[in-house]
Design an enzyme around this catalytic site. Structure first.
Site, PDB file in Angstrom:
ATOM      1  N   HIS A  84       0.814  -1.276  -0.078  1.00 43.68           N
ATOM      2  CA  HIS A  84       0.117  -0.127   0.096  1.00 43.68           C
ATOM      3  C   HIS A  84       0.785   1.305   0.043  1.00 43.68           C
ATOM      4  CE1 HIS A  84      -4.205  -1.330   0.600  1.00 43.68           C
ATOM      5  NE2 HIS A  84      -3.586  -2.299   1.133  1.00 43.68           N
ATOM      6  N   LYS A  95      -8.698  14.170   3.797  1.00 44.28           N
ATOM      7  CA  LYS A  95      -8.123  13.124   3.856  1.00 44.28           C
ATOM      8  C   LYS A  95      -6.974  13.043   5.084  1.00 44.28           C
ATOM      9  CE  LYS A  95      -6.420  14.123  -0.118  1.00 44.28           C
ATOM     10  NZ  LYS A  95      -6.715  12.826  -1.005  1.00 44.28           N
ATOM     11  N   ARG A  96      -6.325  11.871   5.587  1.00 41.70           N
ATOM     12  CA  ARG A  96      -5.218  12.150   6.669  1.00 41.70           C
ATOM     13  C   ARG A  96      -4.302  13.212   6.431  1.00 41.70           C
ATOM     14  NH1 ARG A  96      -5.626   8.052  10.754  1.00 41.70           N
ATOM     15  NH2 ARG A  96      -3.781   9.300  11.632  1.00 41.70           N
ATOM     16  N   LYS A 109       0.701  14.654   1.346  1.00 42.45           N
ATOM     17  CA  LYS A 109      -0.688  14.836   0.699  1.00 42.45           C
ATOM     18  C   LYS A 109      -0.664  16.287   0.403  1.00 42.45           C
ATOM     19  CE  LYS A 109      -3.229  10.840   2.849  1.00 42.45           C
ATOM     20  NZ  LYS A 109      -3.850  10.236   1.636  1.00 42.45           N
ATOM     21  N   THR A 133      -8.377   6.878  -2.963  1.00 46.19           N
ATOM     22  CA  THR A 133      -9.901   6.355  -3.081  1.00 46.19           C
ATOM     23  C   THR A 133     -10.713   7.450  -2.933  1.00 46.19           C
ATOM     24  OG1 THR A 133      -9.857   5.593  -0.970  1.00 46.19           O
ATOM     25  CG2 THR A 133      -9.501   3.953  -2.799  1.00 46.19           C
ATOM     26  N   LYS A 169     -14.029   8.642  -5.144  1.00 43.57           N
ATOM     27  CA  LYS A 169     -15.502   9.107  -4.725  1.00 43.57           C
ATOM     28  C   LYS A 169     -15.877  10.491  -5.144  1.00 43.57           C
ATOM     29  CE  LYS A 169     -13.862   6.809  -0.194  1.00 43.57           C
ATOM     30  NZ  LYS A 169     -13.247   7.214   1.023  1.00 43.57           N
TER      31      LYS A 169
HETATM   32  C1  LIG Z   1     -12.156   7.218   1.249  1.00 42.58           C
HETATM   33  C2  LIG Z   1     -11.606   7.672   2.667  1.00 42.58           C
HETATM   34  C3  LIG Z   1     -10.147   7.727   2.880  1.00 42.58           C
HETATM   35  C4  LIG Z   1      -9.223   7.791   1.756  1.00 42.58           C
HETATM   36  O1  LIG Z   1      -9.114   9.167   1.401  1.00 42.58           O
HETATM   37  P1  LIG Z   1      -7.907   9.490   0.201  1.00 42.58           P
HETATM   38  O2  LIG Z   1      -8.231  10.950  -0.098  1.00 42.58           O
HETATM   39  O3  LIG Z   1      -7.654   8.662  -0.672  1.00 42.58           O
HETATM   40  O4  LIG Z   1      -6.408   9.350   1.453  1.00 42.58           O
HETATM   41  C5  LIG Z   1      -9.922   8.220   4.269  1.00 42.58           C
HETATM   42  N1  LIG Z   1     -10.784   8.342   5.197  1.00 42.58           N
HETATM   43  C6  LIG Z   1     -12.261   8.108   4.964  1.00 42.58           C
HETATM   44  C7  LIG Z   1     -13.045   8.440   5.992  1.00 42.58           C
HETATM   45  C8  LIG Z   1     -12.626   7.923   3.625  1.00 42.58           C
HETATM   46  O5  LIG Z   1     -13.820   7.963   3.494  1.00 42.58           O
END
Ligand SMILES: *Cc1c(COP(=O)(O)O)cnc(C)c1O
Length: 825
Positions: A371, A561-562, A567, A669, A673
């Site tokens: 990952h 995101k985190r 990032k 991911t 979305k």
């Molecule tokens: C989809 C999702 C992530 C992953 O987000 P990235 O932008 O791909 O880092 C992290 N936390 C939550 C709650 C999510 O739904």
């Protein structure tokens, strides 16, 4: 009970009836009395949630038993997904949609004076994960169940999942999340399903009657793993995947020694120590934690899961020789890597296999998903710690390594440096490289997006790839459209279904039929109206959580995101400040009003990530209160980003920020979305952004910045971030304002560490190099946004081309290329 008796019992159990509003109402009242134990006339909203959840769980249990029986009868080859994390979120609405009863249940509740929308808010998010990796696991179980694959998930039932984030005085404060306070209404407790898990102790060696050396692991300290089962239903499939989560219990004889000494209190104290094992999720995303408790957690869940898998195999097969025919195991990152030596231990120590035969079986069973390539995230464990906690496993790892290095010598004669690069033990001889253990012990190794897999093959696993090129494959991540479109954005889901039918719900490639509608102005108007209503809802959340007002006629620009330097939330902040300066200095006359929202948790010990949260809050305070720019720019940090927040934020976003340094985000991911919900992406050529760009077309995405190759060259060839600062006035102003206390006059030195990382610390993530390209691309975004017709056309084209980013596609690909499993009818 034997199998026939089981079948008879299930067949005669009265079925849950969800076929009419009246039947649902009757049973809700019944569950309120019999299961919740509350008078329906005096029940609270939470009581109604629990009554409804019990009712739904009953149906899921029926479906699960039928699914399991069919798999047992077919003697199907099963997939076991081993993951330390499952970021599920809430389940109620998801399950109602899966069962096709959402609207009927809403009506039943309405008849009874209740609101489904209101009661579902009482469900806690199941946050047994940090971020993308855990959310991926949840999407994959959903897709396996939907398409009838015989899947099974294993994990840990953490008593404390991901912490709740609050913002106090602009700073992140972590609070424990007691999600089990009212009980988890979805789980089945299985006090009968228990396995001992052993730790510490020592090894003894002796020669058996045939003269072979036998190793015994003795004097161990044992903990019991007890199962909790959570049903994960598929959409409209009647199939349910089981997620089995392990909870640590003290062994029953934990106290004998103490009791003999009459020391009852100490005996009970001892008990809580072993139960600490499943107490808390480590809240670190892509950074390592070398703590012994974490190592013990990893082994605890792996050992229980393998014992359980073997027990299930033995129900139908006398010999473990056929294990690889019936069982394939996916390791979600290296966290479950101890499964490799654990299966070896079980085969050799408990089932009398010799090393070679055990190794042949083991390597056919496992597959490993990598990952991340970030060096700080690659797991290694100190040999000294393994020796103390898991001496038998260390012993087996040495044997595996010895055997493996013989083969390396044979494959690469006269290249001793290859040996040290590929060894399972690091150069200093002090740590075990868990990723190497996974690669060596697996049949297939996959990356999670095309670029990531290429980089994996070219860099971290280059030697392994030379030795066994067919081992490495790509499976790009995906997201489930059932949660991320049907449930999170019902108005858009309904519009799509009206236009193209409902095939997209289980075959996302059907979205392609929407593409011609991008040119239909009536469709665009309806699409735009839905986006506007979703923005209204998102604005309500921002108001509730921050007190700031953002208006739906602004462009909603979002980065959730985190919090992590790779990032590059800080690059986004640099853009915000640049925009602010333009507005203040009268250069922003025709700029599009923007609301820039951030959300994300920082690991509690990650200083720089927390400092950036604080900066965002300081910047928001100054900009949002500056009357001179009126309502042309707003900034907000929404606390406690989690799955439930994402379900509101994503549908209400216009612009999705996916701006990691090229080569650092394995897939992402969140990017999928957003695009699925009609946001346009501004992003780098990183992770799955590249595949999204290829799918939607260059005209429908905003790409900027250096490529992974260019970044690699700059890293190698000397990068001088300060030159960008010296030559770019807007960038210099923004950095100087941060470092000079413009946003925090009370404590002007607060952000000096940020300037230092950018200017003298090497700017590891190339913010300075990508700044100008980002700023210019943001201006292009505004030019398109100014033409709302053009924007909506592009947004629709994005939705129409997201068919490839369903987790269904990922799962079909795993099933075919890695697992070799078929759906069970
Ligand atoms: C989809 C999702 C992530 C992953 O987000 P990235 O932008 O791909 O880092 C992290 N936390 C939550 C709650 C999510 O739904």
């Amino acid at each position: 009970m034997d199998q026939t008796a089981n079948q008879a019992a299930a067949a005669t159990a009265p079925a849950i009836d969800l076929s009419s509003v009246e039947a649902i109402k009757d049973q809700l009242r019944s569950f309120m009395v019999h299961s919740v134990g509350v008078d329906p006339d005096f029940a609270s909203q939470r009581d109604w949630l629990y009554a409804l959840a019990q009712l739904v769980r009953g149906r899921l249990s029926e479906e699960y038993l039928a699914t399991a029986r069919a798999q047992y009868d077919a003697d199907a080859r099963r997939v076991y997904y081993l993951s330390m994390e499952y970021l599920t979120g809430r389940s109620l609405l998801k399950h109602l949609y899966d069962l096709g009863v959402h609207d009927r249940v809403a009506e039943a509740l309405k008849d009874m004076g209740q609101s489904l929308e209101a009661i579902q808010e009482f469900e806690y998010d199941a946050a047994l994960g940090n971020g993308g990796l855990g959310r991926l696991a949840a999407c994959y179980l959903d897709s396996m169940a939907t398409h009838g694959y015989p899947g099974f998930g294993y994990g840990i039932r953490y008593e404390f999942g991901m912490f709740t984030q609050r913002v106090e005085g602009g700073q992140q404060v972590e609070h424990p999340e007691t999600w089990l306070r009212y009980g988890n209404p979805w789980e089945f407790e299985r006090p009968n399903v228990i396995y001992p898990v052993r730790f510490r102790g020592r090894l003894t060696h002796f020669k058996n009657e045939t003269g072979e050396t036998v190793t015994q692991w003795v004097d161990t300290t044992d903990v019991i793993a007890m199962a909790y089962d959570v049903p994960v239903p598929g959409y409209g499939s009647g199939k349910v995947v089981k997620l089995r989560l392990w909870s640590a219990r003290a062994t029953r004889d934990f106290d004998l020694r103490y009791f003999n000494e009459g020391n009852y209190i100490d005996a009970v104290k001892d008990k809580t120590i072993s139960e600490n094992l499943s107490k808390v999720l480590y809240p670190m995303d892509t950074t390592l934690m070398g703590q012994e408790l974490r190592l013990m957690q990893e082994y605890f869940f792996v050992s229980a899961s393998l014992q359980d898998i073997i027990a299930r195999h033995h129900r139908k097969h006398a010999s473990l020789d056929t294990l690889p025919e019936k069982v394939t195991i996916q390791l979600n990152d290296t966290h479950p890597s101890l499964a490799v030596p654990e299966l070896m231990r079980l085969l050799i120590d408990h089932y009398d296999y010799d090393f070679q035969k055990a190794w042949d079986l083991t390597r056919e069973v496992f597959n490993y998903t990598n990952h991340t390539l970030l060096p700080e995230a690659l797991e290694t464990w100190p040999i000294a710690m393994l020796e103390a906690v898991l001496p038998r496993h260390l012993d087996l790892i040495y044997k595996i390594n010895f055997d493996f290095l013989q083969q390396v010598k044979y494959a690469f004669p006269g290249q001793p440096d290859v040996l040290s690069r590929m060894s399972l033990i690091d150069d200093a001889g002090r740590r075990v490289r868990m990723a190497h253990l996974c690669v060596v012990g697996s049949r297939r190794v996959n990356g999670v997006a095309a670029l990531h897999t290429d980089l994996m093959r070219a860099h971290v696993f280059a030697d392994f790839n030379r030795m066994e090129p067919d081992k490495f494959v790509n499976v790009t991540n995906g997201v489930t459209q059932r949660r991320w479109l049907l449930q999170a954005n019902r108005p858009l889901a309904d519009l799509i279904t009206e236009a193209i039918g409902e095939g997209w719900k289980t075959d996302l490639s059907r979205l392609k039929d929407l593409e011609p509608l991008a040119d239909d102005s009536a469709f665009r108007e309806r699409f735009a109206a839905i986006k506007r209503a979703n923005k209204q809802r998102f604005a309500g959340m921002v108001r509730d959580r921050t007190g700031f007002e953002i208006a739906p006629d602004m462009m909603f620009d979002t980065q959730i995101k985190r919090m992590h330097e790779y990032k590059r939330q800080l690059l986004n902040v640099l853009h915000v400040i640049t925009l602010y300066n333009d507005l203040r200095n009268g250069r922003g006359g025709d700029r599009i009003p923007r609301a820039v929202t951030f959300g994300g948790k920082a690991a509690p010990g990650y200083f720089m990530a927390k400092l950036i949260i604080r900066l965002i809050n300081d910047v928001a305070m100054v900009i949002n209160h500056d009357r001179s720019i009126r309502d042309r720019l707003k900034v907000a940090f929404v606390p406690n980003y989690n799955v439930s927040a994402a379900e509101i934020i994503i549908p209400g976003t216009d612009l999705s920020e996916q701006i990691s340094t090229a080569g650092t985000e394995a897939s992402g991911t969140g990017n999928m979305k957003f695009a699925l919900n009609g946001a346009l992406t501004i992003g780098t050529l990183d992770g799955a952004n590249i595949e999204i760009k290829n799918a939607v077309g260059d005209d429908n995405i905003f790409i900027f910045g250096k490529t992974a190759d260019e970044v690699g060259d700059m890293r190698a060839g000397g990068y001088h971030p300060r030159e960008y600062y010296d030559t770019n006035e807007a960038l210099r102003n923004a950095v100087d304002m941060i470092a000079g206390g413009f946003f925090n006059a009370d404590d002007p030195d607060r952000y000096l560490p940020i300037r230092d990382t950018l200017l003298s610390g090497g700017d590891h993530f190339f913010l300075m190099a990508d700044y100008q390209s980002y700023i210019e691309t943001q201006a292009q975004v505004e030019a398109v946004y100014a033409d709302q017709d053009a924007w909506m056309r592009k947004a629709i084209v994005n939705v129409a081309n997201m068919g490839g980013f369903s987790s269904d596609r990922s799962i079909h690909s795993y099933a075919k290329d890695i697992w070799r499993v078929q759906p069970v009818a």
